[in-house]
Scaffold this active site. Structure first.
Site, PDB file in Angstrom:
ATOM      1  N   ASP A 104       0.927  -1.414   0.224  1.00  0.00           N
ATOM      2  CA  ASP A 104       0.084   0.152  -0.068  1.00  0.00           C
ATOM      3  C   ASP A 104       0.875   1.202  -0.022  1.00  0.00           C
ATOM      4  O   ASP A 104       1.624   1.463   0.987  1.00  0.00           O
ATOM      5  CB  ASP A 104      -1.036   0.003   1.292  1.00  0.00           C
ATOM      6  CG  ASP A 104      -1.704   1.196   1.455  1.00  0.00           C
ATOM      7  OD1 ASP A 104      -1.761   2.159   0.554  1.00  0.00           O
ATOM      8  OD2 ASP A 104      -2.596   1.374   2.388  1.00  0.00           O
ATOM      9  N   ASN A 157       3.530   3.246 -12.149  1.00  0.00           N
ATOM     10  CA  ASN A 157       2.054   3.437 -12.710  1.00  0.00           C
ATOM     11  C   ASN A 157       1.078   3.289 -11.755  1.00  0.00           C
ATOM     12  O   ASN A 157      -0.119   4.000 -12.102  1.00  0.00           O
ATOM     13  CB  ASN A 157       1.936   2.088 -13.641  1.00  0.00           C
ATOM     14  CG  ASN A 157       0.417   1.996 -14.084  1.00  0.00           C
ATOM     15  OD1 ASN A 157      -0.119   2.845 -14.747  1.00  0.00           O
ATOM     16  ND2 ASN A 157      -0.101   1.170 -13.546  1.00  0.00           N
ATOM     17  N   TYR A 188      -6.070  15.208  -7.908  1.00  0.00           N
ATOM     18  CA  TYR A 188      -5.385  14.432  -8.904  1.00  0.00           C
ATOM     19  C   TYR A 188      -4.425  15.103  -9.922  1.00  0.00           C
ATOM     20  O   TYR A 188      -3.289  15.041 -10.119  1.00  0.00           O
ATOM     21  CB  TYR A 188      -6.351  13.639  -9.717  1.00  0.00           C
ATOM     22  CG  TYR A 188      -6.053  13.053 -10.828  1.00  0.00           C
ATOM     23  CD1 TYR A 188      -5.580  11.437 -10.419  1.00  0.00           C
ATOM     24  CD2 TYR A 188      -6.216  13.231 -12.280  1.00  0.00           C
ATOM     25  CE1 TYR A 188      -5.045  10.602 -11.517  1.00  0.00           C
ATOM     26  CE2 TYR A 188      -5.640  12.325 -13.149  1.00  0.00           C
ATOM     27  CZ  TYR A 188      -5.228  11.133 -12.876  1.00  0.00           C
ATOM     28  OH  TYR A 188      -4.829  10.141 -13.784  1.00  0.00           O
ATOM     29  N   LYS A 196      -0.302  14.764 -10.650  1.00  0.00           N
ATOM     30  CA  LYS A 196      -0.010  14.595 -12.133  1.00  0.00           C
ATOM     31  C   LYS A 196       1.217  15.591 -12.544  1.00  0.00           C
ATOM     32  O   LYS A 196       2.048  15.387 -13.290  1.00  0.00           O
ATOM     33  CB  LYS A 196      -1.137  14.276 -12.825  1.00  0.00           C
ATOM     34  CG  LYS A 196      -1.833  13.079 -12.578  1.00  0.00           C
ATOM     35  CD  LYS A 196      -0.764  11.729 -12.460  1.00  0.00           C
ATOM     36  CE  LYS A 196      -1.511  10.554 -12.164  1.00  0.00           C
ATOM     37  NZ  LYS A 196      -0.930   9.381 -12.236  1.00  0.00           N
TER      38      LYS A 196
END
Ligand SMILES: NC(=O)c1ccc[n+]([C@@H]2O[C@H](COP(=O)([O-])OP(=O)(O)OC[C@H]3O[C@@H](n4cnc5c(N)ncnc54)[C@H](OP(=O)(O)O)[C@@H]3O)[C@@H](O)[C@H]2O)c1
Length: 272
Positions: A77, A104, A171, A175
């Site tokens: 995790d 990934n 998010y 990124k």
């Protein structure tokens, strides 16, 4: 699009990948599973990471078994940052070293900045999508240096690092951060023979999103905004990853490779 089913067909395309030892994080579904499939066809030996989905990683193993490549799975995790070093040591030990790391694994979190209290979700997203790749990449580079070996890192970011929309504060920030990390690590580690690039996918239907993205209205909206006229596939992402890992890109480092069917080139990201 024709699908690539000939298991040996990638070895002549990326011959240098045969036998390479690659760690792929988040290989239990979606893009990571697609990467595992393509890299197994190219003859890579694989360490496949999963988090909460043991059935998913079993499916990935089943999908690639005909390739005959050596594979080992490992669980971790990544929101537990204190567990990452031990995980990486285990991954490195599987084949007595690694030639490539594919960061990934990631979580796609969504919430409206004003309506929700995003703080907890933001922290979790930051840990899994950015802090974990930072730690894994640093460990990878240190171990490569200790062995006096070159290495390649592929960070799976997203077009949200470049152009985004409502709901994606956590998010998109992680990124964009991952793309920045790609550049910094490329600059710092080029002298050691370590290349670092980002893959920035557009919309790629995966188990998590099939139900939504294949609703006719959604498909019309999204695919209609893509000059290429179709969604991306996990195999498209796997092929691009093979390209970034291979010697075909030996002069490429610090780059962000966008694969989005032209979505953000047109600049008309649909309203969610
Ligand atoms: N699909 C797209 O359209 C798209 C577009 C741009 C970028 N991406 C990026 O592609 C990557 C893969 O996403 P996907 O779309 O293929 O989704 P997915 O099928 O949900 O895959 C996510 C992977 O990340 C792992 N993961 C989730 N939480 C984790 C945690 N706390 N610790 C460690 N691993 C964890 C999952 O493991 P378990 O399932 O075993 O828990 C799974 O293997 C992500 O980084 C995502 O941001 C996807």
């Amino acid at each position: 699009m024709p699908s690539r089913t000939d298991k040996s067909s990638l070895q002549p395309v990326f011959p240098d990948l045969k036998g390479k030892r690659i760690l792929i994080t988040g290989a239990s579904s979606g893009i990571g599973a697609g990467m595992a499939k393509v890299l197994s066809e190219a003859g890579c030996r694989l360490v496949l990471h999963y988090h909460s989905n043991p059935e998913g990683i079993s499916r990935t193993l089943d999908e690639i078994k005909d390739s005959g490549v050596e594979v080992q799975t490992l669980q971790c995790d990544f929101s537990r940052l204190d567990q990452i070093e031990e995980f990486f040591e285990q991954a490195w030990a599987v084949f007595a070293g690694l030639d490539g790391l594919v960061n990934n694994a990631g979580v796609v979190t969504k919430s409206l900045s004003l309506a929700d209290d995003q703080a907890k979700e933001f922290d979790y997203t930051l840990a899994v999508n950015l802090q974990a790749p930072y730690r894994l990449s640093t460990l990878f580079a240190k171990y490569c240096l200790a062995d006096d070996k070159p290495g390649v890192i592929v960070n799976n970011s997203s077009i949200h690092g470049q152009a985004t929309c409502e709901w994606f504060a956590a998010y998109a920030s992680t990124k964009a951060g991952l793309d920045a990390l790609t550049k910094v690590h490329a600059v710092e580690w080029g002298q050691y023979g370590i290349r670092v690039n980002s893959l920035a996918p557009g919309v790629v239907p995966v188990e998590r999103t099939f139900d939504v993205l294949y609703q006719p209205a959604m498909e019309k909206k999204w695919v209609g905004a893509m000059p290429a006229g179709r969604y991306g596939s996990v195999e498209d992402m796997g092929l691009a990853t093979a390209y970034l890992l291979s010697d075909a890109t030996s002069w490429m480092t610090g780059s962000v490779l966008t694969l989005d069917g032209g979505l953000i080139a047109r600049g008309n990201y649909p309203h969610r």
